[in-house]
Write an enzyme that holds these catalytic residues in place. Structure first.
Site, PDB file in Angstrom:
ATOM      1  N   SER A 108       0.384   2.528   1.994  1.00 61.78           N
ATOM      2  CA  SER A 108      -0.412   1.440   1.413  1.00 61.78           C
ATOM      3  C   SER A 108      -1.839   1.399   1.931  1.00 61.78           C
ATOM      4  O   SER A 108      -2.688   0.738   1.327  1.00 61.78           O
ATOM      5  CB  SER A 108       0.263   0.089   1.681  1.00 61.78           C
ATOM      6  OG  SER A 108       0.195  -0.234   3.062  1.00 61.78           O
ATOM      7  N   LYS A 151      -2.586  -4.065   6.914  1.00 63.03           N
ATOM      8  CA  LYS A 151      -3.412  -4.414   5.758  1.00 63.03           C
ATOM      9  C   LYS A 151      -4.842  -4.686   6.223  1.00 63.03           C
ATOM     10  O   LYS A 151      -5.142  -4.786   7.411  1.00 63.03           O
ATOM     11  CB  LYS A 151      -2.867  -5.664   5.040  1.00 63.03           C
ATOM     12  CG  LYS A 151      -1.406  -5.566   4.621  1.00 63.03           C
ATOM     13  CD  LYS A 151      -1.161  -4.491   3.572  1.00 63.03           C
ATOM     14  CE  LYS A 151       0.326  -4.361   3.244  1.00 63.03           C
ATOM     15  NZ  LYS A 151       0.591  -3.272   2.269  1.00 63.03           N
TER      16      LYS A 151
END
Length: 257
Positions: A108, A151
């Protein structure tokens, strides 16, 4: 004739002396004065002792303990080893307080981070205020049992986030973000409606691989409470291979931005 006169004069003087002494005694007795008080006191006379030179005091014998002794080599090595162990223990404690080590799992964050990367985090003990652009690691119980996720912070509390999924542009407080770190444009909708205002004490995060990341766009993750942030990624310590997709590139080691 001369001889007789001299004798007579001596006798006369003695008689006068005696008569004066007797008269003095009579007066002392009449007034009740003790004639012993009139006698001058005898001074104590100390016989002077000749100065005798003193013999020098004997020097104390040197004790055996005062003699320096050599420390055996084995004992010296043990002392150094003892100090090194304590130093390392102290460094480990400081390291655990300041930093954490995590391993990236998933894609990700491509191409900023790869699967298998070993990251050094600044612990949340000292990292309390995430800022837009920071790469963080969080643990959210509502997603995947609280497993850590990596993230990037897009917005913080009070800021307004909007996304144009058709153009793939992210806006914060009405301004389009310049995002050179993204691997793909932000065109994937995941269920959260925009625009939205970030809640107090929360942050809005997304992965750099925008079309291959489940993040704050998805209801399962949503906004991240700052208390769920484990730390800020500050250093890539050992590069991964992204599931064998790339060779281990040691040139990637360094500060993460």
């Amino acid at each position: 004739m001369v001889g007789k006169d001299d004798n007579f004069n001596q006798w006369l003087d003695q008689s006068m002396d005696l008569s004066q002494d007797e008269e003095l005694d009579r007066l002392l007795k009449e007034f009740g004065v003790d004639d012993t008080l009139l006698e001058p006191p005898l001074e104590d006379v100390q016989e002077e002792q000749p100065d005798v030179p003193k013999a020098p005091a004997p020097k104390p014998a040197a004790s055996k303990s005062a003699v320096p002794q050599k420390t055996p080599l084995s004992k010296t090595l043990l002392m150094y080893l003892h100090d090194i162990v304590f130093l390392l223990a102290g460094l480990v404690v400081v390291f655990l307080l300041l930093f954490r080590v995590v391993v990236v799992s998933g894609t990700s964050m491509n191409n900023t981070l790869y699967d298998g990367d070993y990251l050094l985090l600044m612990s949340n003990v000292f990292y309390r205020n995430p800022k837009p652009g920071d790469v963080i690691v969080a643990s959210k119980e509502s997603y995947d049992g609280g497993l850590p996720i990596v993230k990037r912070v897009i917005a913080t509390e009070g800021q307004t986030v909007d996304i144009d999924f058709y153009k793939g542009i992210v806006y914060v407080d009405g301004k389009a973000l310049d995002e050179p770190y993204t691997h793909t444009p932000t065109t994937l909708e995941e269920g959260v409606h925009f625009p939205l205002i970030v809640d107090k004490g929360c942050i809005f995060v997304m992965g750099d691989n925008r079309n291959g990341s489940k993040d704050s766009r998805h209801p399962e993750i949503g906004q991240i409470d700052r208390r769920e942030v484990l730390g800020k990624v500050v250093f890539l310590a050992l590069p991964g291979t992204n599931h064998g997709q790339y060779p281990m590139d040691f040139r990637r080691i360094g500060v993460v931005s």
